[in-house]
Design a protein around this motif. Structure first.
Motif, PDB file in Angstrom:
ATOM      1  N   MET A 178       0.848  -1.184   0.000  1.00 54.31           N
ATOM      2  CA  MET A 178       0.000   0.000   0.000  1.00 54.31           C
ATOM      3  C   MET A 178       0.889   1.240   0.000  1.00 54.31           C
ATOM      4  O   MET A 178       2.071   1.171   0.350  1.00 54.31           O
ATOM      5  N   ALA A 179       0.322   2.380  -0.396  1.00 55.56           N
ATOM      6  CA  ALA A 179       1.028   3.653  -0.258  1.00 55.56           C
ATOM      7  C   ALA A 179       0.961   4.086   1.203  1.00 55.56           C
ATOM      8  O   ALA A 179      -0.058   3.928   1.874  1.00 55.56           O
ATOM      9  N   LEU A 180       2.071   4.623   1.700  1.00 53.76           N
ATOM     10  CA  LEU A 180       2.172   5.027   3.099  1.00 53.76           C
ATOM     11  C   LEU A 180       2.273   6.548   3.254  1.00 53.76           C
ATOM     12  O   LEU A 180       2.561   7.042   4.334  1.00 53.76           O
ATOM     13  N   HIS A 181       2.044   7.265   2.165  1.00 51.19           N
ATOM     14  CA  HIS A 181       2.214   8.724   2.170  1.00 51.19           C
ATOM     15  C   HIS A 181       3.659   9.097   2.530  1.00 51.19           C
ATOM     16  O   HIS A 181       3.907  10.128   3.152  1.00 51.19           O
ATOM     17  N   LEU A 182       4.571   8.222   2.123  1.00 50.80           N
ATOM     18  CA  LEU A 182       6.006   8.470   2.171  1.00 50.80           C
ATOM     19  C   LEU A 182       6.450   8.484   0.703  1.00 50.80           C
ATOM     20  O   LEU A 182       6.742   7.434   0.130  1.00 50.80           O
ATOM     21  N   PRO A 183       6.450   9.646   0.051  1.00 55.22           N
ATOM     22  CA  PRO A 183       6.529   9.692  -1.423  1.00 55.22           C
ATOM     23  C   PRO A 183       7.660   8.895  -2.037  1.00 55.22           C
ATOM     24  O   PRO A 183       7.451   8.171  -3.021  1.00 55.22           O
ATOM     25  N   LYS A 184       8.875   8.973  -1.494  1.00 58.49           N
ATOM     26  CA  LYS A 184       9.981   8.261  -2.128  1.00 58.49           C
ATOM     27  C   LYS A 184       9.841   6.758  -1.935  1.00 58.49           C
ATOM     28  O   LYS A 184      10.063   5.973  -2.865  1.00 58.49           O
ATOM     29  N   GLN A 185       9.455   6.335  -0.731  1.00 55.05           N
ATOM     30  CA  GLN A 185       9.285   4.900  -0.492  1.00 55.05           C
ATOM     31  C   GLN A 185       8.084   4.339  -1.247  1.00 55.05           C
ATOM     32  O   GLN A 185       8.079   3.176  -1.661  1.00 55.05           O
ATOM     33  N   ASP A 186       7.046   5.163  -1.452  1.00 54.90           N
ATOM     34  CA  ASP A 186       5.873   4.681  -2.178  1.00 54.90           C
ATOM     35  C   ASP A 186       6.201   4.358  -3.632  1.00 54.90           C
ATOM     36  O   ASP A 186       5.487   3.584  -4.278  1.00 54.90           O
ATOM     37  N   GLU A 187       7.285   4.926  -4.163  1.00 59.25           N
ATOM     38  CA  GLU A 187       7.708   4.617  -5.533  1.00 59.25           C
ATOM     39  C   GLU A 187       8.196   3.178  -5.670  1.00 59.25           C
ATOM     40  O   GLU A 187       8.230   2.644  -6.779  1.00 59.25           O
ATOM     41  N   ILE A 188       8.596   2.557  -4.563  1.00 62.14           N
ATOM     42  CA  ILE A 188       9.213   1.224  -4.624  1.00 62.14           C
ATOM     43  C   ILE A 188       8.483   0.248  -3.704  1.00 62.14           C
ATOM     44  O   ILE A 188       9.076  -0.614  -3.083  1.00 62.14           O
ATOM     45  N   LYS A 189       7.168   0.377  -3.625  1.00 63.05           N
ATOM     46  CA  LYS A 189       6.371  -0.545  -2.820  1.00 63.05           C
ATOM     47  C   LYS A 189       6.113  -1.833  -3.613  1.00 63.05           C
ATOM     48  O   LYS A 189       6.684  -2.047  -4.693  1.00 63.05           O
ATOM     49  N   LEU A 190       5.253  -2.695  -3.120  1.00 62.28           N
ATOM     50  CA  LEU A 190       4.897  -3.939  -3.803  1.00 62.28           C
ATOM     51  C   LEU A 190       4.113  -3.627  -5.069  1.00 62.28           C
ATOM     52  O   LEU A 190       3.101  -2.914  -5.029  1.00 62.28           O
ATOM     53  N   ALA A 191       4.564  -4.174  -6.193  1.00 60.49           N
ATOM     54  CA  ALA A 191       3.895  -3.909  -7.466  1.00 60.49           C
ATOM     55  C   ALA A 191       2.555  -4.624  -7.571  1.00 60.49           C
ATOM     56  O   ALA A 191       1.636  -4.133  -8.225  1.00 60.49           O
ATOM     57  N   ASP A 192       2.433  -5.781  -6.962  1.00 57.96           N
ATOM     58  CA  ASP A 192       1.203  -6.586  -7.061  1.00 57.96           C
ATOM     59  C   ASP A 192       0.294  -6.332  -5.859  1.00 57.96           C
ATOM     60  O   ASP A 192      -0.299  -7.264  -5.307  1.00 57.96           O
ATOM     61  N   ASP A 193       0.143  -5.069  -5.469  1.00 55.39           N
ATOM     62  CA  ASP A 193      -0.532  -4.782  -4.207  1.00 55.39           C
ATOM     63  C   ASP A 193      -2.007  -5.156  -4.222  1.00 55.39           C
ATOM     64  O   ASP A 193      -2.525  -5.713  -3.252  1.00 55.39           O
ATOM     65  N   THR A 194      -2.717  -4.887  -5.309  1.00 54.32           N
ATOM     66  CA  THR A 194      -4.157  -5.162  -5.345  1.00 54.32           C
ATOM     67  C   THR A 194      -4.430  -6.657  -5.246  1.00 54.32           C
ATOM     68  O   THR A 194      -5.294  -7.101  -4.467  1.00 54.32           O
ATOM     69  N   ALA A 195      -3.697  -7.456  -6.020  1.00 58.70           N
ATOM     70  CA  ALA A 195      -3.889  -8.913  -5.970  1.00 58.70           C
ATOM     71  C   ALA A 195      -3.569  -9.457  -4.582  1.00 58.70           C
ATOM     72  O   ALA A 195      -4.272 -10.331  -4.067  1.00 58.70           O
ATOM     73  N   PHE A 196      -2.506  -8.939  -3.984  1.00 57.77           N
ATOM     74  CA  PHE A 196      -2.138  -9.396  -2.648  1.00 57.77           C
ATOM     75  C   PHE A 196      -3.230  -9.073  -1.637  1.00 57.77           C
ATOM     76  O   PHE A 196      -3.647  -9.930  -0.849  1.00 57.77           O
TER      77      PHE A 196
END
Length: 263
Positions: A153-171
């Motif tokens: 999920m996005a954490l409202h941490l802009p730089k880290q949100d760029e490199i979160k889990l790509a398959d977030d919805t399926a997960f």
């Protein structure tokens, strides 16, 4: 009651510093603190980004450091890890997936699932069909707690949100559609946050190594300067389906700082 120690992101190197920090000093301090104050815990989960660039040398010495733990250690992979190098030096529990560093730990009252979100060649995370199928098979009606490196999920941490889990919805659809997932425990972002996503509570953890700055004032990866914040680890208590997470400072910020933080 089950007591679990949670550590993440040691970025261990067998020599030198990372962003002005000696990661060997920090890891030793964390293990010594845990051995002194929490040797009664059932086990330690180390949720990824274990090493630096010297894959063989870093994992070999890391194994020696982890061998000083008085409780069992369950290591995981993050974006900076290497599955082959990991398996060459660090033991995995029986039943771990053949192709991924993904496994299950059963306790008297809960199931702990340690997931592999590593994507080769990327700092972002991945949770492919094979890993999803394994997770689906291991989601039951027993209270389940999931450790993973990349946030889904996005954490409202802009730089880290760029490199979160790509398959977030399926997960997220998977963990909300089956079983009894009570909590997600997430590494990667080098900052403590907490919240809920689709009704499932989550927490992230500061790193054993350097801490990421808060999102404001804005910053960029080029010229990244770690926050001057002390590291910590988590002490988890799980009892009757309830969770308490204590963020535990194990040393002063200055411990292990050897050169200016700017790289």
């Amino acid at each position: 009651m089950t007591k679990i120690i949670w550590m993440t992101d040691p970025h261990f190197q067998n020599q030198g510093t990372i962003r002005g920090l000696n990661p060997r000093t920090r890891l030793k301090a964390a293990i010594d603190h845990m051995n002194t104050h929490h040797a009664d815990a059932a086990f330690l989960v180390l949720s990824g980004d274990l090493v630096g660039d010297d894959i063989a040398g870093d994992y070999a010495l890391l194994a020696d450091y982890l061998g000083q733990s008085k409780i069992p250690v369950y290591p995981m992979v993050g974006n900076n890890d290497d599955r082959v190098g990991f398996r060459a030096q660090l033991p995995l529990p029986e039943g771990a997936m053949d192709d991924f560093i993904q496994y299950r730990i059963d306790t008297a009252e809960a199931v702990v699932l340690c997931l592999d979100t590593h994507m080769v060649g990327s700092h972002a995370g991945q949770f492919c069909a094979a890993r999803q199928a394994w997770l689906q098979d291991n989601l039951t009606d027993k209270p389940t707690y999931i450790f993973m490196h990349h946030p889904p999920m996005a954490l409202h941490l802009p730089k880290q949100d760029e490199i979160k889990l790509a398959d977030d919805t399926a997960f997220l659809d998977l963990i909300c559609g089956k079983g009894d997932v009570r909590h997600l425990f997430i590494g990667h972002v080098h900052r403590p946050t907490c919240g809920t996503i689709k009704g499932v509570p989550f927490a992230t953890l500061g790193a054993l190594s350097f801490q990421a700055p808060p999102p404001e004032p804005a910053w960029e990866w080029d010229g990244f300067v770690p926050a001057q914040e002390a590291p910590h680890y988590g002490v988890l208590y799980i009892e009757d389906g309830d969770v308490t997470l204590q963020y535990t400072q194990f040393c002063a910020y200055e411990l292990g700082i050897e050169t200016p933080s700017r790289t």
